[in-house]
Design a protein around this motif. Structure first.
Motif, PDB file in Angstrom:
ATOM      1  N   LYS A  24       0.831  -1.208   0.000  1.00 54.40           N
ATOM      2  CA  LYS A  24       0.000   0.000   0.000  1.00 54.40           C
ATOM      3  C   LYS A  24       0.862   1.253   0.000  1.00 54.40           C
ATOM      4  O   LYS A  24       1.828   1.347   0.753  1.00 54.40           O
ATOM      5  CB  LYS A  24      -0.913   0.000   1.228  1.00 54.40           C
ATOM      6  CG  LYS A  24      -2.122  -0.883   1.106  1.00 54.40           C
ATOM      7  CD  LYS A  24      -2.991  -0.824   2.358  1.00 54.40           C
ATOM      8  CE  LYS A  24      -4.188  -1.749   2.235  1.00 54.40           C
ATOM      9  NZ  LYS A  24      -5.000  -1.772   3.482  1.00 54.40           N
ATOM     10  N   GLY A  25       0.502   2.187  -0.865  1.00 54.26           N
ATOM     11  CA  GLY A  25       1.242   3.441  -0.950  1.00 54.26           C
ATOM     12  C   GLY A  25       2.441   3.383  -1.870  1.00 54.26           C
ATOM     13  O   GLY A  25       3.048   4.414  -2.167  1.00 54.26           O
ATOM     14  N   ARG A  26       2.809   2.170  -2.313  1.00 54.06           N
ATOM     15  CA  ARG A  26       3.971   2.029  -3.194  1.00 54.06           C
ATOM     16  C   ARG A  26       3.584   1.471  -4.572  1.00 54.06           C
ATOM     17  O   ARG A  26       4.215   1.827  -5.571  1.00 54.06           O
ATOM     18  CB  ARG A  26       5.005   1.094  -2.558  1.00 54.06           C
ATOM     19  CG  ARG A  26       5.522   1.569  -1.219  1.00 54.06           C
ATOM     20  CD  ARG A  26       6.679   0.693  -0.735  1.00 54.06           C
ATOM     21  NE  ARG A  26       6.276  -0.696  -0.514  1.00 54.06           N
ATOM     22  CZ  ARG A  26       6.852  -1.739  -1.129  1.00 54.06           C
ATOM     23  NH1 ARG A  26       7.829  -1.547  -2.000  1.00 54.06           N
ATOM     24  NH2 ARG A  26       6.440  -2.969  -0.849  1.00 54.06           N
ATOM     25  N   PHE A  27       2.596   0.606  -4.619  1.00 56.68           N
ATOM     26  CA  PHE A  27       2.182  -0.025  -5.879  1.00 56.68           C
ATOM     27  C   PHE A  27       0.827   0.534  -6.318  1.00 56.68           C
ATOM     28  O   PHE A  27      -0.017   0.871  -5.482  1.00 56.68           O
ATOM     29  CB  PHE A  27       2.037  -1.538  -5.685  1.00 56.68           C
ATOM     30  CG  PHE A  27       3.325  -2.290  -5.496  1.00 56.68           C
ATOM     31  CD1 PHE A  27       4.530  -1.644  -5.262  1.00 56.68           C
ATOM     32  CD2 PHE A  27       3.330  -3.670  -5.556  1.00 56.68           C
ATOM     33  CE1 PHE A  27       5.715  -2.339  -5.087  1.00 56.68           C
ATOM     34  CE2 PHE A  27       4.506  -4.389  -5.382  1.00 56.68           C
ATOM     35  CZ  PHE A  27       5.690  -3.721  -5.145  1.00 56.68           C
ATOM     36  N   THR A  28       0.645   0.578  -7.637  1.00 50.43           N
ATOM     37  CA  THR A  28      -0.635   1.012  -8.200  1.00 50.43           C
ATOM     38  C   THR A  28      -1.055   0.054  -9.306  1.00 50.43           C
ATOM     39  O   THR A  28      -0.306  -0.149 -10.270  1.00 50.43           O
ATOM     40  CB  THR A  28      -0.542   2.430  -8.772  1.00 50.43           C
ATOM     41  OG1 THR A  28      -0.108   3.337  -7.744  1.00 50.43           O
ATOM     42  CG2 THR A  28      -1.896   2.888  -9.305  1.00 50.43           C
ATOM     43  N   ILE A  29      -2.240  -0.514  -9.165  1.00 53.66           N
ATOM     44  CA  ILE A  29      -2.790  -1.387 -10.205  1.00 53.66           C
ATOM     45  C   ILE A  29      -3.718  -0.558 -11.088  1.00 53.66           C
ATOM     46  O   ILE A  29      -4.424   0.339 -10.612  1.00 53.66           O
ATOM     47  CB  ILE A  29      -3.558  -2.578  -9.580  1.00 53.66           C
ATOM     48  CG1 ILE A  29      -3.961  -3.585 -10.646  1.00 53.66           C
ATOM     49  CG2 ILE A  29      -4.747  -2.108  -8.757  1.00 53.66           C
ATOM     50  CD1 ILE A  29      -4.546  -4.887 -10.070  1.00 53.66           C
ATOM     51  N   SER A  30      -3.677  -0.834 -12.386  1.00 58.88           N
ATOM     52  CA  SER A  30      -4.552  -0.130 -13.313  1.00 58.88           C
ATOM     53  C   SER A  30      -4.867  -1.051 -14.483  1.00 58.88           C
ATOM     54  O   SER A  30      -4.261  -2.118 -14.637  1.00 58.88           O
ATOM     55  CB  SER A  30      -3.907   1.172 -13.806  1.00 58.88           C
ATOM     56  OG  SER A  30      -2.712   0.911 -14.512  1.00 58.88           O
ATOM     57  N   ARG A  31      -5.814  -0.622 -15.285  1.00 60.54           N
ATOM     58  CA  ARG A  31      -6.233  -1.435 -16.423  1.00 60.54           C
ATOM     59  C   ARG A  31      -6.540  -0.551 -17.615  1.00 60.54           C
ATOM     60  O   ARG A  31      -7.006   0.585 -17.449  1.00 60.54           O
ATOM     61  CB  ARG A  31      -7.467  -2.261 -16.055  1.00 60.54           C
ATOM     62  CG  ARG A  31      -8.681  -1.426 -15.642  1.00 60.54           C
ATOM     63  CD  ARG A  31      -9.756  -2.288 -14.984  1.00 60.54           C
ATOM     64  NE  ARG A  31     -10.305  -3.242 -15.931  1.00 60.54           N
ATOM     65  CZ  ARG A  31     -11.001  -4.306 -15.581  1.00 60.54           C
ATOM     66  NH1 ARG A  31     -11.238  -4.558 -14.282  1.00 60.54           N
ATOM     67  NH2 ARG A  31     -11.471  -5.135 -16.498  1.00 60.54           N
ATOM     68  N   ASP A  32      -6.291  -1.073 -18.808  1.00 57.78           N
ATOM     69  CA  ASP A  32      -6.644  -0.393 -20.050  1.00 57.78           C
ATOM     70  C   ASP A  32      -7.550  -1.344 -20.815  1.00 57.78           C
ATOM     71  O   ASP A  32      -7.078  -2.278 -21.464  1.00 57.78           O
ATOM     72  CB  ASP A  32      -5.390  -0.046 -20.853  1.00 57.78           C
ATOM     73  CG  ASP A  32      -5.699   0.785 -22.087  1.00 57.78           C
ATOM     74  OD1 ASP A  32      -6.842   0.707 -22.602  1.00 57.78           O
ATOM     75  OD2 ASP A  32      -4.797   1.501 -22.540  1.00 57.78           O
ATOM     76  N   ASN A  33      -8.836  -1.128 -20.725  1.00 59.80           N
ATOM     77  CA  ASN A  33      -9.791  -2.044 -21.343  1.00 59.80           C
ATOM     78  C   ASN A  33      -9.670  -2.056 -22.867  1.00 59.80           C
ATOM     79  O   ASN A  33      -9.947  -3.076 -23.508  1.00 59.80           O
ATOM     80  CB  ASN A  33     -11.216  -1.682 -20.935  1.00 59.80           C
ATOM     81  CG  ASN A  33     -11.490  -1.961 -19.476  1.00 59.80           C
ATOM     82  OD1 ASN A  33     -10.821  -2.795 -18.836  1.00 59.80           O
ATOM     83  ND2 ASN A  33     -12.462  -1.271 -18.907  1.00 59.80           N
ATOM     84  N   ALA A  34      -9.262  -0.946 -23.456  1.00 52.63           N
ATOM     85  CA  ALA A  34      -9.113  -0.887 -24.910  1.00 52.63           C
ATOM     86  C   ALA A  34      -7.955  -1.751 -25.393  1.00 52.63           C
ATOM     87  O   ALA A  34      -7.960  -2.215 -26.536  1.00 52.63           O
ATOM     88  CB  ALA A  34      -8.902   0.556 -25.349  1.00 52.63           C
ATOM     89  N   LYS A  35      -6.977  -1.959 -24.522  1.00 55.66           N
ATOM     90  CA  LYS A  35      -5.796  -2.741 -24.895  1.00 55.66           C
ATOM     91  C   LYS A  35      -5.787  -4.129 -24.258  1.00 55.66           C
ATOM     92  O   LYS A  35      -4.814  -4.872 -24.408  1.00 55.66           O
ATOM     93  CB  LYS A  35      -4.520  -1.995 -24.492  1.00 55.66           C
ATOM     94  CG  LYS A  35      -4.317  -0.688 -25.226  1.00 55.66           C
ATOM     95  CD  LYS A  35      -3.001  -0.041 -24.813  1.00 55.66           C
ATOM     96  CE  LYS A  35      -2.772   1.242 -25.596  1.00 55.66           C
ATOM     97  NZ  LYS A  35      -1.483   1.898 -25.216  1.00 55.66           N
ATOM     98  N   ASN A  36      -6.855  -4.469 -23.537  1.00 55.32           N
ATOM     99  CA  ASN A  36      -6.895  -5.767 -22.837  1.00 55.32           C
ATOM    100  C   ASN A  36      -5.640  -5.986 -21.994  1.00 55.32           C
ATOM    101  O   ASN A  36      -5.056  -7.085 -21.998  1.00 55.32           O
ATOM    102  CB  ASN A  36      -7.066  -6.919 -23.822  1.00 55.32           C
ATOM    103  CG  ASN A  36      -8.496  -7.088 -24.275  1.00 55.32           C
ATOM    104  OD1 ASN A  36      -9.322  -6.196 -24.104  1.00 55.32           O
ATOM    105  ND2 ASN A  36      -8.794  -8.238 -24.858  1.00 55.32           N
ATOM    106  N   THR A  37      -5.239  -4.959 -21.271  1.00 55.72           N
ATOM    107  CA  THR A  37      -3.972  -5.009 -20.547  1.00 55.72           C
ATOM    108  C   THR A  37      -4.152  -4.534 -19.107  1.00 55.72           C
ATOM    109  O   THR A  37      -4.816  -3.535 -18.841  1.00 55.72           O
ATOM    110  CB  THR A  37      -2.900  -4.158 -21.247  1.00 55.72           C
ATOM    111  OG1 THR A  37      -2.737  -4.634 -22.584  1.00 55.72           O
ATOM    112  CG2 THR A  37      -1.566  -4.255 -20.524  1.00 55.72           C
TER     113      THR A  37
END
Length: 113
Positions: A64-77
């Motif tokens: 927590k505070g160091r990692f960030t999860i994200s998603r790009d639905n247009a790129k399936n990534t």
């Protein structure tokens, strides 16, 4: 058939950063929740972070505070931005679709001076 290809790992010094990617094929991407897991030598696989279809995120206490999860639905990534890395972050990192038994091959992250 669901396929997951993780990349972006490598050797980094303590305090450094890496960005992991997971390209998904063979599955709808946008409607599912996804997660990153990691497994260090001699330890059980642990949940690092997850993200719902609506973008709600959840993190393990150690990142927590160091990692960030994200998603790009247009790129399936799926992504995992890792900052201020520590030696204890050394592990093989895997992405996974929630409630699916399928795992990718993982990507090795080594944090060492």
């Amino acid at each position: 058939q669901l396929q997951l290809v993780e990349s972006g790992g490598g050797l980094v010094q303590p305090g450094g950063s890496l960005r992991l990617s997971c390209v998904v094929s063979g599955s709808l991407f946008s409607i599912y929740a996804w997660s990153w897991y990691r497994q260090a030598p001699g330890k059980q696989r642990e949940l690092v972070a997850s993200i719902t279809s609506g973008g709600t995120t959840n993190y393990g206490d150690s990142v927590k505070g160091r990692f960030t999860i994200s998603r790009d639905n247009a790129k399936n990534t799926l992504y995992l931005q890792m900052n201020n890395l520590k030696p204890e972050d050394t592990a093989v990192y895997y992405c996974k679709r929630n409630l699916s038994p399928t795992w990718g091959q993982g990507t090795q992250v080594t944090v060492s001076s």
